[in-house]
Motif scaffolding. Structure first.
Motif, short mmCIF file in Angstrom:
data_model
loop_
_atom_site.label_atom_id
_atom_site.label_comp_id
_atom_site.label_asym_id
_atom_site.label_seq_id
_atom_site.Cartn_x
_atom_site.Cartn_y
_atom_site.Cartn_z
N ALA A 47 28.36 47.56 -19.24
CA ALA A 47 27.78 46.74 -18.24
C ALA A 47 26.29 47.24 -18.61
CB ALA A 47 27.97 46.77 -17.21
N VAL A 48 26.19 48.30 -19.51
CA VAL A 48 24.32 49.32 -19.08
C VAL A 48 23.83 48.99 -20.92
CG1 VAL A 48 24.81 50.27 -16.82
CG2 VAL A 48 25.88 50.66 -19.28
N SER A 49 23.13 49.92 -20.69
CA SER A 49 21.87 49.46 -22.07
C SER A 49 23.03 50.46 -23.02
CB SER A 49 20.83 50.59 -21.80
OG SER A 49 20.81 51.24 -20.84
N TYR A 50 22.52 50.88 -24.28
CA TYR A 50 23.43 51.49 -24.99
C TYR A 50 23.37 53.20 -25.26
CZ TYR A 50 25.11 47.49 -26.82
OH TYR A 50 25.28 45.83 -27.29
N MET A 51 21.69 53.27 -23.94
CA MET A 51 22.13 55.19 -23.90
C MET A 51 21.37 55.43 -22.41
SD MET A 51 22.17 56.83 -26.26
CE MET A 51 21.54 57.38 -28.52
N SER A 56 16.67 57.46 -23.36
CA SER A 56 15.66 56.23 -23.91
C SER A 56 14.26 57.08 -23.67
CB SER A 56 16.32 55.46 -22.63
OG SER A 56 17.25 55.07 -22.65
N ALA A 57 13.95 57.82 -22.62
CA ALA A 57 12.64 58.47 -22.58
C ALA A 57 12.94 59.21 -24.34
CB ALA A 57 12.25 59.64 -21.48
N PHE A 58 13.44 60.16 -23.53
CA PHE A 58 13.59 60.82 -25.31
C PHE A 58 13.32 60.20 -26.22
CE2 PHE A 58 14.78 64.42 -22.70
CZ PHE A 58 13.94 65.12 -22.40
N ILE A 59 13.92 58.85 -27.12
CA ILE A 59 14.03 57.99 -27.77
C ILE A 59 12.72 57.71 -28.34
CG2 ILE A 59 14.56 55.33 -28.72
CD1 ILE A 59 17.43 56.45 -27.57
N PHE A 60 11.77 56.78 -26.86
CA PHE A 60 10.44 56.35 -26.89
C PHE A 60 9.44 57.88 -27.73
CE2 PHE A 60 11.38 53.99 -24.01
CZ PHE A 60 11.11 52.87 -24.99
N ILE A 61 9.72 59.22 -27.06
CA ILE A 61 8.93 59.99 -28.03
C ILE A 61 9.26 60.43 -29.65
CG2 ILE A 61 8.23 62.34 -27.32
CD1 ILE A 61 8.86 62.11 -24.28
N TRP A 110 21.61 56.57 -34.66
CA TRP A 110 20.23 56.63 -34.98
C TRP A 110 19.38 56.70 -34.14
CZ3 TRP A 110 16.32 54.04 -34.45
CH2 TRP A 110 15.21 53.52 -35.40
N PHE A 111 19.60 56.06 -32.76
CA PHE A 111 19.26 56.15 -31.61
C PHE A 111 19.56 58.39 -30.85
CE2 PHE A 111 19.94 51.81 -29.97
CZ PHE A 111 18.62 51.52 -30.80
N ALA A 112 20.55 58.22 -31.21
CA ALA A 112 20.77 60.28 -30.97
C ALA A 112 19.64 60.54 -31.66
CB ALA A 112 21.88 60.38 -30.73
N LEU A 113 19.41 60.66 -32.77
CA LEU A 113 19.00 61.15 -34.22
C LEU A 113 17.20 61.38 -33.38
CD1 LEU A 113 19.21 63.24 -35.85
CD2 LEU A 113 18.86 61.27 -37.92
#
Length: 178
Positions: A47-51, A56-61, A110-113
């Motif tokens: 029901a939510v995003s995958y992260m 998610s903030a660290f994914i942008f960085i 991939w997102f986690a990496l």
């Protein structure tokens, strides 16, 4: 013929005109690219995003750091190439209106990496800024605890609340009890 379902060729409406194809691929690539923040379709008990928002903030960085190193680092080139390929193969090459949740789970590692690269950057910046060693030592465990807490909140109370109306059927109740 058994491999056609799940591809764009299973829905002839998508490939009938160039405009439909461009719209399908562009919108699904965009949804897949930002699926760590927003999921357009709630399905498969997600029901939510995958992260979570912190990751998610660290994914942008991390994505900014990886893109900055593309010209110099072979691993950055590999990471960007694999990400683009995964976004296309997983997020856009299907016959549905939105990227299917069952496929999008392939993007989670991939997102986690990329998020881990962002977290390493934060720790490096704290050490470079002259912050105390104790602060730099406790930042990563603190952030990890916040991430675990956010994921537990998303997985249990939030998902149950958001999915209460959608999945309260006899079949789901039987599977849940079983």
């Amino acid at each position: 013929a058994a491999k056609i379902p799940g591809t764009v060729y299973y829905n002839p409406q998508i490939v009938r005109t160039t405009g439909n194809s461009i719209h399908h691929f562009a919108s699904n690539l965009l949804y897949a690219l930002f699926s760590f923040v927003y999921s357009p379709d709630e399905m498969h008990f997600v029901a939510v995003s995958y992260m979570d928002p912190i990751t998610s903030a660290f994914i942008f960085i991390g994505a900014a750091i990886v893109l900055r190193h593309v010209g110099r680092d072979r691993f950055a080139i590999f990471l960007v190439t694999s990400g683009v390929l995964l976004l296309f193969l997983v997020g856009a090459s299907h016959d549905r209106e939105h990227p299917p949740t069952t496929r999008m789970y392939l993007l989670v590692p991939w997102f986690a990496l990329v998020a881990a690269i962002g977290l390493i950057w934060l720790e490096t910046q704290l050490r470079r800024s002259g912050a105390s060693r104790r602060l730099a030592f406790f930042v990563a465990p603190l952030v990890m605890a916040l991430i675990v807490g956010a994921n537990l909140y998303q997985a249990y109370p939030l998902s149950k609340w958001r999915m209460a109306d959608r999945y309260q059927t006899a079949q789901v109740l039987f599977l849940d009890v079983a």
